[in-house]
Design a protein around this motif. Structure first.
Motif, PDB file in Angstrom:
ATOM      1  N   PRO A 143       0.828  -1.211   0.000  1.00 53.25           N
ATOM      2  CA  PRO A 143       0.000   0.000   0.000  1.00 53.25           C
ATOM      3  C   PRO A 143       0.860   1.257   0.000  1.00 53.25           C
ATOM      4  N   LEU A 144       0.315   2.298  -0.591  1.00 50.20           N
ATOM      5  CA  LEU A 144       1.045   3.557  -0.654  1.00 50.20           C
ATOM      6  C   LEU A 144       1.148   4.169   0.740  1.00 50.20           C
ATOM      7  N   PRO A 145       2.271   4.860   1.034  1.00 51.48           N
ATOM      8  CA  PRO A 145       2.383   5.529   2.349  1.00 51.48           C
ATOM      9  C   PRO A 145       1.352   6.632   2.471  1.00 51.48           C
ATOM     10  N   LYS A 146       0.812   6.750   3.663  1.00 50.71           N
ATOM     11  CA  LYS A 146      -0.198   7.768   3.910  1.00 50.71           C
ATOM     12  C   LYS A 146       0.451   9.145   3.976  1.00 50.71           C
ATOM     13  N   GLU A 147      -0.104  10.060   3.264  1.00 50.95           N
ATOM     14  CA  GLU A 147       0.401  11.430   3.284  1.00 50.95           C
ATOM     15  C   GLU A 147      -0.131  12.155   4.512  1.00 50.95           C
ATOM     16  N   ARG A 148       0.752  12.862   5.164  1.00 51.07           N
ATOM     17  CA  ARG A 148       0.362  13.587   6.370  1.00 51.07           C
ATOM     18  C   ARG A 148      -0.406  14.844   5.982  1.00 51.07           C
ATOM     19  N   SER A 149      -1.481  15.071   6.692  1.00 54.59           N
ATOM     20  CA  SER A 149      -2.233  16.311   6.510  1.00 54.59           C
ATOM     21  C   SER A 149      -1.706  17.341   7.478  1.00 54.59           C
ATOM     22  N   GLY A 150      -1.400  18.493   6.998  1.00 53.34           N
ATOM     23  CA  GLY A 150      -0.817  19.515   7.871  1.00 53.34           C
ATOM     24  C   GLY A 150       0.648  19.229   8.103  1.00 53.34           C
ATOM     25  N   GLY A 151       1.033  19.183   9.388  1.00 56.12           N
ATOM     26  CA  GLY A 151       2.418  18.909   9.731  1.00 56.12           C
ATOM     27  C   GLY A 151       3.273  20.151   9.628  1.00 56.12           C
ATOM     28  N   GLU A 152       4.557  19.929   9.832  1.00 54.24           N
ATOM     29  CA  GLU A 152       5.467  21.062   9.796  1.00 54.24           C
ATOM     30  C   GLU A 152       5.795  21.437   8.354  1.00 54.24           C
ATOM     31  N   ARG A 153       5.923  22.707   8.113  1.00 55.55           N
ATOM     32  CA  ARG A 153       6.350  23.241   6.813  1.00 55.55           C
ATOM     33  C   ARG A 153       7.444  24.260   7.083  1.00 55.55           C
ATOM     34  N   LEU A 154       8.679  23.868   6.780  1.00 55.94           N
ATOM     35  CA  LEU A 154       9.829  24.713   7.065  1.00 55.94           C
ATOM     36  C   LEU A 154      10.155  25.590   5.870  1.00 55.94           C
ATOM     37  N   SER A 155      10.517  26.817   6.172  1.00 54.60           N
ATOM     38  CA  SER A 155      10.893  27.781   5.140  1.00 54.60           C
ATOM     39  C   SER A 155      12.094  28.575   5.642  1.00 54.60           C
ATOM     40  N   VAL A 156      13.008  28.889   4.720  1.00 50.34           N
ATOM     41  CA  VAL A 156      14.220  29.633   5.074  1.00 50.34           C
ATOM     42  C   VAL A 156      13.967  31.125   4.914  1.00 50.34           C
ATOM     43  N   LEU A 157      14.263  31.875   5.978  1.00 54.98           N
ATOM     44  CA  LEU A 157      14.088  33.322   5.945  1.00 54.98           C
ATOM     45  C   LEU A 157      15.366  34.040   5.537  1.00 54.98           C
ATOM     46  N   SER A 158      16.509  33.545   5.933  1.00 59.07           N
ATOM     47  CA  SER A 158      17.802  34.145   5.557  1.00 59.07           C
ATOM     48  C   SER A 158      18.857  33.060   5.611  1.00 59.07           C
ATOM     49  N   ALA A 159      19.946  33.267   4.853  1.00 55.55           N
ATOM     50  CA  ALA A 159      21.019  32.273   4.791  1.00 55.55           C
ATOM     51  C   ALA A 159      22.332  32.973   4.514  1.00 55.55           C
ATOM     52  N   ARG A 160      23.410  32.387   5.057  1.00 60.13           N
ATOM     53  CA  ARG A 160      24.757  32.906   4.803  1.00 60.13           C
ATOM     54  C   ARG A 160      25.769  31.801   5.099  1.00 60.13           C
ATOM     55  N   LEU A 161      26.974  31.996   4.580  1.00 59.90           N
ATOM     56  CA  LEU A 161      28.087  31.083   4.822  1.00 59.90           C
ATOM     57  C   LEU A 161      29.112  31.781   5.711  1.00 59.90           C
ATOM     58  N   ASP A 162      29.396  31.189   6.861  1.00 63.01           N
ATOM     59  CA  ASP A 162      30.368  31.746   7.788  1.00 63.01           C
ATOM     60  C   ASP A 162      31.663  30.946   7.717  1.00 63.01           C
ATOM     61  N   ASN A 185       8.865  27.808  10.907  1.00 64.02           N
ATOM     62  CA  ASN A 185       7.895  26.718  10.778  1.00 64.02           C
ATOM     63  C   ASN A 185       6.530  27.313  10.467  1.00 64.02           C
ATOM     64  N   LEU A 186       6.080  27.126   9.244  1.00 64.11           N
ATOM     65  CA  LEU A 186       4.786  27.647   8.804  1.00 64.11           C
ATOM     66  C   LEU A 186       3.677  26.628   8.945  1.00 64.11           C
ATOM     67  N   PRO A 220       5.334  25.676  15.872  1.00 58.83           N
ATOM     68  CA  PRO A 220       4.564  26.308  14.801  1.00 58.83           C
ATOM     69  C   PRO A 220       4.528  27.828  14.941  1.00 58.83           C
ATOM     70  N   GLY A 221       4.794  28.508  13.849  1.00 63.75           N
ATOM     71  CA  GLY A 221       4.817  29.966  13.859  1.00 63.75           C
ATOM     72  C   GLY A 221       6.080  30.566  14.426  1.00 63.75           C
ATOM     73  N   LYS A 222       7.051  29.743  14.824  1.00 65.91           N
ATOM     74  CA  LYS A 222       8.298  30.240  15.392  1.00 65.91           C
ATOM     75  C   LYS A 222       9.434  30.047  14.384  1.00 65.91           C
ATOM     76  N   LYS A 223      10.558  30.627  14.702  1.00 66.60           N
ATOM     77  CA  LYS A 223      11.740  30.494  13.859  1.00 66.60           C
ATOM     78  C   LYS A 223      12.946  30.176  14.722  1.00 66.60           C
ATOM     79  N   ALA A 224      13.969  29.613  14.105  1.00 69.11           N
ATOM     80  CA  ALA A 224      15.189  29.227  14.812  1.00 69.11           C
ATOM     81  C   ALA A 224      16.363  29.336  13.854  1.00 69.11           C
ATOM     82  N   GLN A 225      17.525  29.519  14.440  1.00 69.84           N
ATOM     83  CA  GLN A 225      18.756  29.610  13.652  1.00 69.84           C
ATOM     84  C   GLN A 225      19.421  28.247  13.613  1.00 69.84           C
TER      85      GLN A 225
END
Length: 353
Positions: A143-162, A185-186, A220-225
């Motif tokens: 059987p096909l894996p069940k797709e999660r409804s909702g869940g975490e959706r991560l998005s990058v707000l800023s990025a850099r190389l140190d 986390n959206l 959810p609704g928070k951000k982290a580095q």
């Protein structure tokens, strides 16, 4: 009264024409929409089921002319991307000028269980794809894996190389940086210890991915580095691209210009110079050993010192060096000035003063 009725009769045909036009437009709208829905690329197979080792003919229409397509047999309806496909047994085909193609595809078992599909996608140019249901005989079905409804959706707000390159990198050590991204986390559920994939690519080559787990929770609704380490191979130089992926979603791409390790070039130049000088000295030593020896002429006898013209020493021997040199010796008086007084003395009579 009749002429008035006759004058009003021409208005009836115009009304009928208007009604007919409206009806035709109403009937033509669904037809036009159906034509637009069928404008996408299509594909079909010669048979719906085949066993491993056989072949199946895949045909398609309404593809972009002269486009390069890839044909793959994938398991689980290709939910996991090309990782669920038999990539080693895929085939490529070029679309004809009329937008059609036909290609025989060997049947192979994909790494994932069925239900399976034959995935056709463009390899160059504008993206287009189509899937055709296909059954691999004897391949397991799950059987096909069940797709999660909702869940975490991560998005990058800023990025850099140190980070920066050190002295060892100048001599060929692996360059390394730290990818620092601000992730939000959206979604509606927290992301606990997310696993990211960091990829590095150079030129036209595909990125090589490496999984890295970040320890922490993004509510959810928070951000982290998030800080992830990136390292290249030893001696790497040129323009690189660092990519970050979470699941099947590409989050960010960051360019990275890596300088050339000139210390390695300097080392090889010095090594070549030292090796050339060593070989030259060894060759000269060998030549000096093997060349024939020649008899050397006897040295001439030492020149005798010139005879001394000065007065003799106290014991009758001449001194080793002259008292005077020829240019500093005192001049002797003329002979007539010495002998004249003696003649005058001899000619003077006795008894005279």
């Amino acid at each position: 009264m009749n002429p008035c009725r006759c004058a009003g009769t021409p208005a009836r045909p115009s009304a009928v024409v208007t009604v007919l036009v409206l009806v035709l437009l109403a009937l033509g709208a669904p037809l036009t929409g159906g034509a637009k829905a069928a404008e996408g690329p299509t594909a079909k197979v010669s048979q719906a089921e085949a066993g491993t080792g056989g072949t199946v003919t895949v045909t398609g229409a309404r593809w972009r002319p002269r486009a390069l397509l890839t044909l793959l047999i994938c398991g689980q309806n290709m939910i996991g991307g090309t990782n669920s496909c038999a990539n080693g047994d895929g085939r490529a085909v070029t679309v004809g000028a009329d937008g059609t193609f036909s290609k025989k595809l060997p049947v192979a078992e994909p790494p994932k269980p069925c239900p399976c599909v034959i995935h056709i996608a463009t390899a160059t140019g504008e993206a287009a794809a189509a899937d055709v249901a296909f059954k691999v005989a004897g391949h397991p079905v799950a059987p096909l894996p069940k797709e999660r409804s909702g869940g975490e959706r991560l998005s990058v707000l800023s990025a850099r190389l140190d980070g920066s390159s050190g002295l060892l990198t100048w001599f060929g050590a692996p360059p390394s940086r730290r990818l620092v991204v601000t992730v939000g986390n959206l979604g509606s559920t927290p992301a606990r210890d997310p696993v990211f994939e960091v990829g590095t690519s150079h030129g036209v080559f595909a990125p090589s991915w490496e999984e890295q787990r970040w320890r922490g929770t993004i509510q959810p609704g928070k951000k982290a580095q998030v800080k992830l380490d990136v390292e290249l191979s030893a001696g790497a130089h040129g323009d690189y691209l660092v990519s970050l992926r979470y699941g099947s979603k590409l989050l960010v791409e960051q360019p990275w210009a890596v300088g050339r390790p000139w210390g390695v070039t300097l080392f090889w130049v010095l090594l070549c110079v030292v090796a050339a000088a060593t070989v030259f000295r060894i060759g000269m030593a060998v030549v000096d050993k093997v060349r024939p020896r020649t008899a050397r002429a006897a040295p001439p006898p030492p020149a005798s010192p010139p005879p001394s013209t000065g007065p003799a020493g106290a014991n009758g021997a001449r001194p080793a060096l002259p008292w005077f040199t020829p240019d500093t010796a005192p001049e002797a008086p003329p002979h007539h000035q010495i002998s004249a007084p003696s003649e005058e003395i001899r000619s003077t009579p006795k008894g005279t003063t």
